[in-house]
Design an enzyme around this catalytic site. Structure first.
Site, PDB file in Angstrom:
ATOM      1  N   GLY A   1      33.900  61.272  25.010  1.00  0.00           N
ATOM      2  CA  GLY A   1      33.026  61.102  24.068  1.00  0.00           C
ATOM      3  C   GLY A   1      31.795  59.911  23.918  1.00  0.00           C
ATOM      4  O   GLY A   1      31.145  59.577  24.815  1.00  0.00           O
ATOM      5  N   GLU A   2      32.277  58.800  23.325  1.00  0.00           N
ATOM      6  CA  GLU A   2      31.075  57.691  22.998  1.00  0.00           C
ATOM      7  C   GLU A   2      29.957  58.497  22.895  1.00  0.00           C
ATOM      8  O   GLU A   2      29.323  57.900  23.658  1.00  0.00           O
ATOM      9  CB  GLU A   2      31.187  56.979  23.607  1.00  0.00           C
ATOM     10  N   HIS A   3      29.014  59.480  21.848  1.00  0.00           N
ATOM     11  CA  HIS A   3      27.621  59.343  21.441  1.00  0.00           C
ATOM     12  C   HIS A   3      28.135  60.576  20.174  1.00  0.00           C
ATOM     13  O   HIS A   3      29.214  60.603  19.858  1.00  0.00           O
ATOM     14  CB  HIS A   3      27.408  60.183  23.035  1.00  0.00           C
ATOM     15  N   ALA A   4      26.873  60.015  20.025  1.00  0.00           N
ATOM     16  CA  ALA A   4      26.516  60.759  18.604  1.00  0.00           C
ATOM     17  C   ALA A   4      25.225  62.579  19.233  1.00  0.00           C
ATOM     18  O   ALA A   4      24.926  62.791  20.541  1.00  0.00           O
ATOM     19  CB  ALA A   4      25.685  60.748  18.271  1.00  0.00           C
TER      20      ALA A   4
ATOM     21  N   ALA B   1      31.245  59.882  17.693  1.00  0.00           N
ATOM     22  CA  ALA B   1      32.447  59.937  17.633  1.00  0.00           C
ATOM     23  C   ALA B   1      33.084  59.070  19.236  1.00  0.00           C
ATOM     24  O   ALA B   1      31.989  59.711  20.603  1.00  0.00           O
ATOM     25  CB  ALA B   1      33.047  61.624  18.040  1.00  0.00           C
TER      26      ALA B   1
END
Lengths: 311, 311, 311, 311, 311, 311
Positions: free
Chosen positions: D224-227, D272
């Site tokens: 993840g580590e993105h929107a 997230a």
């Protein structure tokens, strides 16, 4: 000023005890109080809100930050590192620093790391390179990252014989600790299953008034750490294994209980610690009397005093 | 001749009880002795060295070989198969046949196989298709190949409520069996590990004089199968699990002991069986008195007689 | 009377169908009804409350007790053993016997044991020596003691090719079953973890309206056993494994789903069974529409009729 | 010169920011550039190829070697140790040093060790004594030797409530994070196995256009580590467990997904992170649209800017 | 006609050997051929395509179907059940029946089930209630459902001492089998790991010319079942365990190899079987010569003949 | 005095070699002896009973205590920490300090901790942050707390190709190391179990005179570390796995032995190390001759000399 200060040390405090030596490149801030006969080595840094007892050694590369109490006779190895902020952020200072307490006679190994707010118990020994994240009980030896108890000082320093063994036949044997006997209980092994048993005043050297079971103890936990004034106890590890360290104030010995037919009889005035529980350990304790909070001695110093006083 | 014989039956024995019926294609050899009120169905074969009690049913396709004793009220299901030679070879006859004993009231399921020399206990029940390789204790229900105990008759026939449960809070509760109480002992669960305890004459309803530990029991074993005249017992399964069947001569109930804070109090004159031991089970029994061989009642019939006699 | 009776058979019933043969040492009680073209072999016993269909084979050593229904085309192997009392005791007869139903075309293996009150499904096959303790679904093959499903008839009889395999590259492949496609979904495996995905109307050949997850299914359970009139389904076993048997009324094939990038597309009017779930299986079903009880066809005969009727 | 220098410090650089303080026995080489409002404590050593931002704290005993970039607001604890040569040999210097980057606001714990060439992410926190062998993602907390992620800053600092819990009955509940709902999906548990399900626009608050499965993720990995700008997602951990940290630019909360009937709905513009995957975790993500690389926001700063800008 | 026939037997064959007895309710079809000195008990059924050797016992309730060969000296226990159609369906007859072969001296236990097409080896013993799904090797004892080898006849009948044991010190010991020695090899156990070794013509009583490793053998498999004319072998189970049955044509003994320092020396003309492999067993065989197919004796009868002939 | 001393260094020793540089805040006590071309960085402390060789680097924050020998070409990373008292207590000095030896060319990683009395082998590499509690063998790379071997220098520094692989078909292949061949032995895998074999002078390139088995080796142990003058060896890991590092004095390569059909042939004059034993590893070594202590070369320097001398 009866203490020694190397010409390249910076000592801003005036509260330095007699015979204490402070070496090159050390820096002691004005608020620090240092006892007598201490050795503060090169490249150390002592902040303000610090009290250091007598006969303390602080080896090179150590910093003692605000909020650390160092009692008498403590050894702090080279590059051992202390902390006082659980979640440090630059330029953000916690309102109240948790205090770290290094108890009398403790030894902090080289390059160990001590998290904030912990108590390092009396005579305990933090292994070199250990990262201590929880309190260290008195006399415990801890190693690893995170640090776990791997033994007890006095026991594992090699000055005492190995773990006490039960006799080869049912019966009891003395140990190195006064008031502690190790028993082999009668047992019958056959194909239908195994049986071991004991009877009050026969195999168990007192009338059993109460039992308790200790179980579900994590391998990191220690239990006990007290003595009883009058209660007798008989410990049997009926499943799994655990270790008992018993201490009469003079001698100390470690016992591995790992079979349901081995019992350890602790007479009154025996200091005992239980640890190294296997995950499936069930320790059965048969006791000679009802529970009585006043029967417990929880302070080791008090225990020693009572042991040594004439009855 | 007051028994019935189908015209196509071959009955060579003259020792047949009243009201017994022997059906078509059955064959009874001269030496067989058959009681009264029996039902010997089609396609059965009864050899010579056989004694059959009263009210026995032998369903179709069953052979009873020399060396098999069948007590009163036994049921033998269709095609159930008996043996009398552990290592049969054609034309080689063992010098002495091991005897098979089918005890009073037992029930042998359809197509079950019974190995030689076994005792099938009173009122026990051999499941259909089971292959029985070991003695079956009284009242036990066995199934599978090889057969293992899966329950106890009376308990599992659905005429009794489910396994007795301890009360939700520390204390005791009655059970369906007179003289048997189930206890929840005080216990403390916290992060440091768990503790449960009990005290004589407080949580344990008698003074503990003796303990014993039962462990290493295979899942196929049953233990107990006796009552005590005067001894009180308090059973705690301190690790793993086992089942206790308790019986007051009138009612019978099964109890699963699987937590160290659940105890079962057995008063004198309670018949009890322990079985379904998990491989890691350790059963702690606290007892009210020393070991006394004379205190045991090992015969269920004697137990029943004693229960029913006025005190 | 157009049936055959061996001179040494005892036939007390007059309800025997044409061309049925009854052999030596067989015994048929008055109430039994037997269809036509049956073969009742030596040493059989047929009680009263029995209905046997047409073209049934009953091999030697079999008894059929009151309460057993045997439909057309059933095969009962030698010494196969039936029961009608779950807890038989001599001279104690249950008020009401549970009925056993042997459905059309079923095959009971030699020396199998059938517990009371079970249904043995259509075309199912009970392996020789099996001890059947639960209902057997249609077409299932069961073996062992206790019997478990080990395959499905039609599939495992060797007349069909092996388990359908997904294509070697992402995409879909036809199977032997009309309306069933097997898909390999795109997937990416790298050191950071794995990814598989599908998109409606692209990899999944319909718009996904609903999903459901099936999990915690014991290895003995079977699920499905129905067809849908209009619903499309896409099955992916995202953890563990299970088997799907799909049937278009004409051909039948078994599919092992055991990887998260393999999907099985079931078009409407496909009969499907899910079984052999591993204990950790999680079956994801993507469905083309909301739940509608009226969309289910749960009767295989009805399914066949609908498949064969012109659209 | 507007910075402070202790008389016993050696400062050879002239690029020191305003209000920065450099203490006793510190040594700054000529090439180093240090920002304003920094605190460079006793016994530190700053080599030449070094850029240090503003408001940085460098505690005692720390050396910063050529090739280390320290951004604004970084805290470096006492005796924390950096490296710049993966295979150091005396007198052999690698041609090109891998650069180490300590991102804005990161905190390096006391006595931690940082291997060469790593990036320590923004606001992340390296535990005391940790040995960092891999990049540390933004906000992560790492501890141990080798260091692994044990939590996320903001979440675990105790300033937020515990992990978000699903409602006790099927339905959804708000969380602390705007645009994030936690759902309990309908589920049916019975002896035949378990079922959970959801339907587009009913239990799943959008039409499902695509799914993907994430599995085989090692416990050390984070994903993840993105929107997403427009995509809606619904996350269900259908086997095993994983944790989700969701962030709306203002509040942050951690969710443990460990049951197949718990779903997390992430609306557009939610940052997230997925981590703490159990080895057997299978994460099912239902998505509202096809894959679109342009929909991803992978830079947290950009995410914050977009969240705060008027729609 | 020199055979005995009970008046209620039906014997349609005229090929019955001398002294054979056929008992009540038995039925022998016209095509059956039965040898001399047989005992055909009540309620048996012998179809047409059957050859039965001499001295065979067929106990009650047994049927022998077309396609079963029964060699001399076979014992068939009561209700033992044979089959001849792998997938029986009523009124559907396979074109060709697989033949079942019961070899000389075999013993089929009571109520055992034999699947179609199998060979039951010479002198083997099928346990009561066993369901045999695979060939049974000569001398093997099989039990269970499905049947697995649990021992070897001759060994387990209790007429021989227990498993041969290695000597307590390095060296060798004789066994009950001529030409078989059991060795303890030198070994050194220390904290750094363990070592065991052997040297040609010193510990190994021949020059090692070749080795082979046997591994990955399932617990149901047996290997060996041959003798060598000239080859010497030295067997060491270097991991896990397996059993060796060695036979000199006169005595037979079983050996458990389960430690890397125990070796079994098999001289030429020793019949040997390897079985009961643990799943992790690795059997190292050191051999005195190259592989030579002509050196193998694979027929036990030939082996016996060769053993007994003067050298 | 041809060495460099920073004005803020304190150098009390006069035994400092040419071209050695001693930097700010370093402190060298009078008894220390330091070789030439050394680099003694800031904040270091060198006690008295210390000998440092030539070309040694001692990075910042390092202390060298009495009893530490540092040979030529050693690198000691920043804040690496040494110890010389296994159980330090303040003011209690052991009578005799155990000596720590840092062998030629070793590299001690940043912030590593070295327990007292250890030998850090030639060219070995202690990872950053490692806590070394046991001797480190020559060339080994150790990491972790406590430190374990994770590779071998030369091999793992990326300058050599990956682990040597056996050929795809039975036969042998050369390796990067002169005199070392890797073999694939013939093997047969079938459902009955697997077989692999080899014959002297055919698959094994010499006559096998002796075998030995190595087993029960902990994952931390290394074995071997010697060469043979005349002995040939053939290594097969017949269960589990281990790694072999082979070295001809010029090239070095690592081999994973993890299958029973892969052999490694080591000709005379090959230096070899065995390590990374799985817990269940069994290493079979076939050898060309009897044991001869004089055939061993245990000193790597001697080995190198012999390799380079003309034959």
């Amino acid at each position: 000023m009866s203490f020694f200060q190397h010409p390249l040390a910076v000592v801003e405090s005036s509260s330095i005890g007699d015979n204490t030596r402070i070496w090159a490149f050390a820096h002691v801030l004005p608020g620090a109080r240092i006892g007598s006969d201490c050795n503060i080595c090169d490249h150390t840094f002592i902040e303000n809100d610090i009290v250091i007892g007598d006969r303390v050694t602080v080896k090179c590369g150590v910093q003692l930050w605000d909020g650390i109490d160092v009692e008498d006779d403590v050894f702090i190895g080279p590059n051992a590192t202390f902390t006082n902020d659980p979640f440090p952020r630059s330029k953000q200072h916690p309102r109240k620093l948790p205090r770290t307490r290094i108890r009398k006679g403790a030894s902090i190994g080289a390059n160990a790391t001590i998290l904030p707010g912990l108590t390092i118990g009396e005579r305990s020994m933090v292994g070199a390179g250990a990262v201590v994240t929880r309190d260290v009980p008195a006399d415990a030896i801890v190693t690893g990252n995170p640090a776990e108890i791997c033994g007890y000082a006095g026991v594992s320093e090699g000055r005492l014989p190995a773990v006490g063994a039960p006799p080869p036949e049912p019966g009891s044997a003395t140990t190195l600790v006064q008031g502690v006997m190790i028993h082999r209980l009668p047992s019958v092994y056959d194909l239908r299953g195994n049986l071991s048993f004991g009877e009050s005043n026969l195999h168990i050297p007192f009338a059993v008034k109460r039992y308790f079971l200790v179980f579900g103890v994590s391998s990191q936990q220690i239990r006990g750490e007290h003595a009883h004034r009058a209660l007798q106890q008989f410990l049997i590890c009926v499943h799994g294994s655990c270790h008992i360290v018993a201490d009469d104030g003079n001698a100390r010995q470690e016992f591995a209980l790992d079979r349901p037919f081995v019992g350890l009889h602790l007479q009154p005035m025996t200091w005992a610690v239980q640890y190294k529980f296997s995950s499936d350990a069930v320790l059965l304790v048969l006791a000679s009397d009802s529970y009585d909070a006043g029967d417990y001695i929880r302070d080791y110093a008090e225990f020693l005093t009572l042991r040594k006083s004439p009855a």
